[in-house]
Design an enzyme around this catalytic site. Structure first.
Site, PDB file in Angstrom:
ATOM      1  N   CYS A 115      -7.799  12.640  13.379  1.00 52.51           N
ATOM      2  CA  CYS A 115      -7.313  13.942  13.816  1.00 52.51           C
ATOM      3  C   CYS A 115      -5.893  14.192  13.355  1.00 52.51           C
ATOM      4  CB  CYS A 115      -7.435  14.041  15.339  1.00 52.51           C
ATOM      5  SG  CYS A 115      -9.137  13.868  15.838  1.00 52.51           S
ATOM      6  N   GLU A 116      -5.716  14.411  12.074  1.00 56.81           N
ATOM      7  CA  GLU A 116      -4.429  14.734  11.437  1.00 56.81           C
ATOM      8  C   GLU A 116      -4.774  15.520  10.176  1.00 56.81           C
ATOM      9  OE1 GLU A 116      -1.212  13.712  12.084  1.00 56.81           O
ATOM     10  OE2 GLU A 116      -1.657  12.266  13.674  1.00 56.81           O
ATOM     11  N   TYR A 124      -1.446  -2.513  -0.956  1.00 61.46           N
ATOM     12  CA  TYR A 124      -0.948  -1.585   0.057  1.00 61.46           C
ATOM     13  C   TYR A 124      -2.086  -0.738   0.624  1.00 61.46           C
ATOM     14  CZ  TYR A 124       3.264  -3.255  -2.177  1.00 61.46           C
ATOM     15  OH  TYR A 124       4.231  -4.076  -2.711  1.00 61.46           O
ATOM     16  N   GLU A 173       8.511 -11.423  -8.683  1.00 61.77           N
ATOM     17  CA  GLU A 173       7.884 -11.122  -7.390  1.00 61.77           C
ATOM     18  C   GLU A 173       6.862  -9.994  -7.497  1.00 61.77           C
ATOM     19  OE1 GLU A 173      11.261  -9.953  -5.039  1.00 61.77           O
ATOM     20  OE2 GLU A 173      12.071 -11.969  -4.888  1.00 61.77           O
ATOM     21  N   PRO A 174       5.857 -10.119  -8.345  1.00 62.66           N
ATOM     22  CA  PRO A 174       4.893  -9.028  -8.477  1.00 62.66           C
ATOM     23  C   PRO A 174       3.946  -8.938  -7.275  1.00 62.66           C
ATOM     24  CG  PRO A 174       4.191 -10.893  -9.812  1.00 62.66           C
ATOM     25  CD  PRO A 174       5.526 -11.273  -9.221  1.00 62.66           C
ATOM     26  N   GLY A 175       3.717  -7.721  -6.823  1.00 67.34           N
ATOM     27  CA  GLY A 175       2.759  -7.517  -5.732  1.00 67.34           C
ATOM     28  C   GLY A 175       1.617  -6.648  -6.227  1.00 67.34           C
ATOM     29  N   TYR A 234       2.402   8.748   0.653  1.00 73.80           N
ATOM     30  CA  TYR A 234       3.150   9.037  -0.583  1.00 73.80           C
ATOM     31  C   TYR A 234       2.513  10.158  -1.398  1.00 73.80           C
ATOM     32  CZ  TYR A 234       4.110   3.952   0.003  1.00 73.80           C
ATOM     33  OH  TYR A 234       4.418   2.703   0.461  1.00 73.80           O
ATOM     34  N   ARG A 262      -1.983   5.298   1.651  1.00 76.06           N
ATOM     35  CA  ARG A 262      -1.150   5.733   0.521  1.00 76.06           C
ATOM     36  C   ARG A 262      -1.226   7.238   0.244  1.00 76.06           C
ATOM     37  NH1 ARG A 262      -1.565   4.360  -4.097  1.00 76.06           N
ATOM     38  NH2 ARG A 262       0.630   4.117  -4.564  1.00 76.06           N
ATOM     39  N   GLY A 299       7.518  -4.906  -8.940  1.00 71.81           N
ATOM     40  CA  GLY A 299       7.624  -3.464  -9.165  1.00 71.81           C
ATOM     41  C   GLY A 299       6.805  -2.905 -10.293  1.00 71.81           C
TER      42      GLY A 299
HETATM   43  C1  LIG Z   1       7.495  -5.060  -2.145  1.00 73.25           C
HETATM   44  C2  LIG Z   1       8.358  -6.032  -2.826  1.00 73.25           C
HETATM   45  C3  LIG Z   1       7.925  -6.646  -4.007  1.00 73.25           C
HETATM   46  C4  LIG Z   1       6.624  -6.296  -4.676  1.00 73.25           C
HETATM   47  O1  LIG Z   1       6.679  -5.032  -5.239  1.00 73.25           O
HETATM   48  P1  LIG Z   1       5.450  -4.493  -6.102  1.00 73.25           P
HETATM   49  O2  LIG Z   1       5.861  -3.132  -6.491  1.00 73.25           O
HETATM   50  O3  LIG Z   1       4.264  -4.502  -5.223  1.00 73.25           O
HETATM   51  O4  LIG Z   1       5.314  -5.404  -7.268  1.00 73.25           O
HETATM   52  C5  LIG Z   1       8.735  -7.604  -4.565  1.00 73.25           C
HETATM   53  N1  LIG Z   1       9.924  -7.943  -4.000  1.00 73.25           N
HETATM   54  C6  LIG Z   1      10.382  -7.357  -2.877  1.00 73.25           C
HETATM   55  C7  LIG Z   1      11.673  -7.772  -2.306  1.00 73.25           C
HETATM   56  C8  LIG Z   1       9.613  -6.381  -2.256  1.00 73.25           C
HETATM   57  O5  LIG Z   1      10.065  -5.806  -1.144  1.00 73.25           O
END
Ligand SMILES: *Cc1c(COP(=O)(O)O)cnc(C)c1O
Length: 424
Positions: A352-353, A380, A278-280, A321, A317, A243
């Protein structure tokens, strides 16, 4: 670290000019930097090291942010684990050389087939999000003669103060087990024959810039861990999700990983449990950009439009959002006429949107044919791309020093309908 720098042939990523990438692979094209991916991972690793927590931590890259095999493989080489949300992501991680015993499996709606393949692969843990999922998982584990390693994803009812579509830790969210119900569900889980209780998990949202909500969630989770321990349920690990937000606008900096994580890590100091993160977005977002070319300039009475060859199907995105991405010119490029005057443009795609925009009100001096870089598009971006309007998905290129590697070929139009058939 900034992804791009000005070189003699315009903007470049590492030592490669974006104009060379466009000439070789065409546009639209996603461009990533190996060095930037490594630096983002190192920021987590170094922070955990500085807090003396690295040897009991597992950094599980959240695959959904960008699931290209080359990116997964680079993180696997750096020692990362993976957070997956589907059987498709499990297969990708394994194909990219990720280790099953470093995978955590999140998601509110895992199918029995997905549970079975994850059990057979031998993943580290299932992050279970409901009582029914727990029962189904126990049943599936029994049928394949295994015990499922389980964490409950609890919903700490913390306001992450982010966009509602990416806020996941409020009571009203579909995610996780309600905080008040979690203790009883742990007690029940402890009695299930095919479940091995391993940990606890929470993930309160995405693009979080204030460290306080994550620290508050950690507090709540730790109180529950201690209450469970007092009742004889000892957990091995605490998973605090992902997150952490990134900088999308030049004038709105995001906190460094060390500053964002510090308040949360302070709460975990001196504890015996292992830690999972869990960083994305924060590992890939600022390590990628979307390269696009201006097709048409269309002055209007109220707005001027710059129609580019990337669209909402490539980068959703903004449409989804109302997200902001900085958009910059790649010039001076060879052949640039350099005589355009700056105007305020709506940067839009050909779809076309009316929602198909990449940026509103951008001050740019443009000629048709100019290359633009849409920044901070590594997370994303391609992962959410679609074929809407029968548009082939973009190519993806990884820069490593002076080398360019094509890590996903541009789709061909014939592939778009290859799975379809007409009636006899
Ligand atoms: C999407 C997600 C993440 C990653 O979130 P980021 O905001 O991209 O870091 C981690 N854990 C879970 C369960 C998620 O659904």
């Amino acid at each position: 670290m900034s992804l791009t720098a000005m070189g003699k042939n315009g903007l470049q990523v590492e030592s490669v000019a974006l104009s060379d990438i466009a000439a070789r692979f065409g546009t639209p094209c996603y461009v990533y930097s190996r060095a930037a991916l490594g630096a983002a991972y190192a920021a987590y690793r170094d922070t955990l090291l500085a807090h003396g927590m690295l040897d009991r931590s597992l950094i599980c890259y959240a695959v959904k942010a960008n699931s290209n095999l080359a990116i997964l493989n680079l993180f696997a080489r750096l020692g990362a684990g993976f957070d997956i949300v589907s059987g498709g992501e499990l297969a990708r991680v394994l194909a990219a050389g990720g280790k099953a015993d470093r995978i955590v499996f999140s998601g509110v709606g895992k199918s029995r087939a997905e549970m079975r393949s994850a059990l057979e692969a031998g993943i580290h843990c299932f992050n279970v999000e409901s009582a029914s999922e727990l029962d189904q998982l126990s049943e599936v584990a029994g049928s394949v003669g295994r015990r499922a390693p389980v964490s409950l994803r609890v919903n700490p009812d913390v306001d992450a103060k982010t966009h509602p579509y990416i806020s996941t830790g409020l009571k009203s969210a579909k995610f996780g087990v309600a905080f008040g119900a979690a203790f009883d569900l742990y007690v029940r889980a402890a009695s299930l024959p095919h479940v091995a209780l391993k940990g606890i998990d929470c993930h309160i949202g995405s693009q979080l810039l204030d460290p306080a909500p994550a620290a508050e969630a950690a507090d709540k989770v730790l109180a529950l861990v201690d209450r469970l321990a007092a009742a004889g349920i000892l957990l091995e690990h605490i998973d605090l999700g992902g997150g952490m937000g990134i900088q999308y606008r030049g004038d709105e900096p995001a906190p460094a990983a060390s500053d964002y994580l510090a308040p949360m890590l302070a709460k975990l100091a001196g504890r015996r449990e292992k830690l999972v993160f869990e960083p994305g977005r924060s590992l890939v977002g600022n390590a990628g950009l979307l390269l696009t070319r201006v097709e048409v300039l269309k002055p209007g009475e109220e707005k001027h439009f710059a129609v580019v060859d990337a669209a909402m199907n490539d980068l959703m995105r903004p449409a989804l959002y109302d997200a902001w991405h900085d958009i910059v010119k790649v010039m001076p490029e060879p052949g640039d006429k350099g005589n355009a005057t700056a105007m305020t443009y709506e940067v839009v795609g050909p779809v076309c949107e009316s929602g198909d925009f990449l940026g509103h009100d951008r001050e740019l001096a443009l000629n048709e044919g100019d290359l633009l870089a849409i920044l901070s598009a590594g997370a994303y971006g391609m992962a959410m791309a679609s074929n809407y309007n029968s548009r082939p998905r973009a190519a993806e290129v990884m820069i490593d020093g002076a080398s360019m590697h094509l890590i996903r070929r541009r789709e061909e139009i014939s592939q778009l309908f290859a799975l379809e058939s007409i009636l006899p």
